[in-house]
Structures are given as structure tokens and as C-alpha cells.
Design a protein around this motif. Sequence first.
Motif, PDB file in Angstrom:
ATOM      1  N   LYS A   7       0.826  -1.201   0.000  1.00  0.00           N
ATOM      2  CA  LYS A   7       0.000   0.000   0.000  1.00  0.00           C
ATOM      3  C   LYS A   7       0.864   1.255   0.000  1.00  0.00           C
ATOM      4  CE  LYS A   7      -3.916  -2.172   0.323  1.00  0.00           C
ATOM      5  NZ  LYS A   7      -4.825  -2.268  -0.781  1.00  0.00           N
ATOM      6  N   ILE A   8       1.984   1.194   0.724  1.00  0.00           N
ATOM      7  CA  ILE A   8       2.917   2.316   0.781  1.00  0.00           C
ATOM      8  C   ILE A   8       4.234   1.832   0.179  1.00  0.00           C
ATOM      9  CG2 ILE A   8       4.141   3.935   2.263  1.00  0.00           C
ATOM     10  CD1 ILE A   8       1.897   3.462   4.337  1.00  0.00           C
ATOM     11  N   PRO A   9       4.592   2.319  -1.002  1.00  0.00           N
ATOM     12  CA  PRO A   9       5.824   1.846  -1.638  1.00  0.00           C
ATOM     13  C   PRO A   9       7.058   2.286  -0.852  1.00  0.00           C
ATOM     14  CG  PRO A   9       4.893   3.666  -2.874  1.00  0.00           C
ATOM     15  CD  PRO A   9       3.907   3.322  -1.780  1.00  0.00           C
ATOM     16  N   PRO A  10       8.109   1.473  -0.848  1.00  0.00           N
ATOM     17  CA  PRO A  10       9.335   1.860  -0.149  1.00  0.00           C
ATOM     18  C   PRO A  10       9.963   3.076  -0.820  1.00  0.00           C
ATOM     19  CG  PRO A  10       9.665  -0.174  -1.391  1.00  0.00           C
ATOM     20  CD  PRO A  10       8.215   0.164  -1.488  1.00  0.00           C
ATOM     21  N   VAL A  11      10.427   4.001  -0.021  1.00  0.00           N
ATOM     22  CA  VAL A  11      11.003   5.228  -0.566  1.00  0.00           C
ATOM     23  C   VAL A  11      12.440   5.450  -0.121  1.00  0.00           C
ATOM     24  CG1 VAL A  11       8.808   6.406  -0.864  1.00  0.00           C
ATOM     25  CG2 VAL A  11       9.993   6.578   1.306  1.00  0.00           C
ATOM     26  N   VAL A  12      12.954   4.579   0.745  1.00  0.00           N
ATOM     27  CA  VAL A  12      14.303   4.743   1.275  1.00  0.00           C
ATOM     28  C   VAL A  12      15.063   3.432   1.109  1.00  0.00           C
ATOM     29  CG1 VAL A  12      15.646   5.184   3.362  1.00  0.00           C
ATOM     30  CG2 VAL A  12      13.523   6.426   2.977  1.00  0.00           C
ATOM     31  N   LEU A  13      16.289   3.540   0.635  1.00  0.00           N
ATOM     32  CA  LEU A  13      17.160   2.380   0.539  1.00  0.00           C
ATOM     33  C   LEU A  13      17.804   2.156   1.905  1.00  0.00           C
ATOM     34  CD1 LEU A  13      18.590   0.233  -1.212  1.00  0.00           C
ATOM     35  CD2 LEU A  13      20.365   1.938  -1.616  1.00  0.00           C
ATOM     36  N   GLU A  65      15.517  -8.924  -8.554  1.00  0.00           N
ATOM     37  CA  GLU A  65      15.322  -7.949  -7.479  1.00  0.00           C
ATOM     38  C   GLU A  65      16.301  -6.790  -7.610  1.00  0.00           C
ATOM     39  OE1 GLU A  65      13.760 -10.964  -3.966  1.00  0.00           O
ATOM     40  OE2 GLU A  65      15.739 -10.066  -3.796  1.00  0.00           O
ATOM     41  N   GLU A  66      17.547  -7.105  -7.939  1.00  0.00           N
ATOM     42  CA  GLU A  66      18.556  -6.060  -8.064  1.00  0.00           C
ATOM     43  C   GLU A  66      18.278  -5.159  -9.259  1.00  0.00           C
ATOM     44  OE1 GLU A  66      22.396  -7.973  -7.841  1.00  0.00           O
ATOM     45  OE2 GLU A  66      22.367  -7.811  -5.647  1.00  0.00           O
ATOM     46  N   ARG A  67      17.771  -5.729 -10.359  1.00  0.00           N
ATOM     47  CA  ARG A  67      17.395  -4.891 -11.501  1.00  0.00           C
ATOM     48  C   ARG A  67      16.299  -3.901 -11.099  1.00  0.00           C
ATOM     49  NH1 ARG A  67      18.108  -9.721 -14.367  1.00  0.00           N
ATOM     50  NH2 ARG A  67      15.879 -10.188 -14.305  1.00  0.00           N
ATOM     51  N   HIS A  68      15.328  -4.391 -10.350  1.00  0.00           N
ATOM     52  CA  HIS A  68      14.242  -3.525  -9.891  1.00  0.00           C
ATOM     53  C   HIS A  68      14.767  -2.424  -8.962  1.00  0.00           C
ATOM     54  CE1 HIS A  68      10.363  -2.199  -8.405  1.00  0.00           C
ATOM     55  NE2 HIS A  68      10.821  -2.380  -7.172  1.00  0.00           N
ATOM     56  N   HIS A  71      16.648   0.190 -10.857  1.00  0.00           N
ATOM     57  CA  HIS A  71      15.707   1.071 -11.556  1.00  0.00           C
ATOM     58  C   HIS A  71      15.065   2.054 -10.573  1.00  0.00           C
ATOM     59  CE1 HIS A  71      12.667   2.381 -14.384  1.00  0.00           C
ATOM     60  NE2 HIS A  71      11.745   2.102 -13.480  1.00  0.00           N
ATOM     61  N   LYS A  72      14.724   1.572  -9.389  1.00  0.00           N
ATOM     62  CA  LYS A  72      14.020   2.398  -8.414  1.00  0.00           C
ATOM     63  C   LYS A  72      14.930   3.421  -7.736  1.00  0.00           C
ATOM     64  CE  LYS A  72      10.791   2.204  -4.617  1.00  0.00           C
ATOM     65  NZ  LYS A  72       9.877   3.153  -5.209  1.00  0.00           N
ATOM     66  N   GLU A  76      22.147   5.649  -6.147  1.00  0.00           N
ATOM     67  CA  GLU A  76      22.260   5.305  -4.721  1.00  0.00           C
ATOM     68  C   GLU A  76      22.430   3.794  -4.556  1.00  0.00           C
ATOM     69  OE1 GLU A  76      19.848   5.972  -0.510  1.00  0.00           O
ATOM     70  OE2 GLU A  76      18.833   6.394  -2.407  1.00  0.00           O
ATOM     71  N   TYR A  77      21.650   3.023  -5.307  1.00  0.00           N
ATOM     72  CA  TYR A  77      21.772   1.558  -5.220  1.00  0.00           C
ATOM     73  C   TYR A  77      23.070   1.090  -5.875  1.00  0.00           C
ATOM     74  CZ  TYR A  77      20.625  -3.355  -5.095  1.00  0.00           C
ATOM     75  OH  TYR A  77      20.658  -4.700  -4.842  1.00  0.00           O
TER      76      TYR A  77
END
Length: 88
Positions: A7-13, A65-68, A71-72, A76-77
Motif C-alpha cells: 500500500k505504501i511503496p518503499p522510498v528509502v534504501l 530484485e537487483e534490476r528492480h 531502476h528504483k 544510490e543503489y
Amino acid sequence: MKALELKIPPVVLVARGIYRYSRNPMYLGFLLLLAALACYLMSAAALLLLPLFVLYMNQFQIAPEERHLLHKFGTEYQAYITQVRRWL
């Protein structure tokens, strides 16, 4: 079956705590659990299958997962990847 949607997408790595040492601590823990079970059962065959588990997880679970995440979170990633190993 529909995939679980947050419901709430992650916004912080998250790169602190256990994630300072492994990008995939849950999979690492599962690998260690499988290794312990193989030792408990005294099964050389089970121990020999552990590298197959790692190869499978790298190819079909971790790489997507790492590709996603790349992209996100972008650069930073990418910086996180250079600082923290995939397994340990």
C-alpha cells in the motif's frame, strides 16, 4: 494468483544494520539453515547441492530484485552494490 502489492511503496534504501554486511541477509540465513540441516542429517549430497541453491537464487531471485532496485534507486543503489557484497 496476484502478487502482493504494498500500500505504501518503499522510498528509502536501507543500508544500515545487517544490510551493511550483506545485500541479501534473508537468503544468506536460509543458506546457512540448509547447510546446518545437511550437517545434522550427515548428508554429503545435501551439502553438494548448496552451490546449486546459490546459483539458482542468484539467477532467478536476486538478479531480478537487483534490476528492480537499480531502476528504483539508481545511483544510490549502484553505490551500495559497490560497497556491500551480495551474500557476505
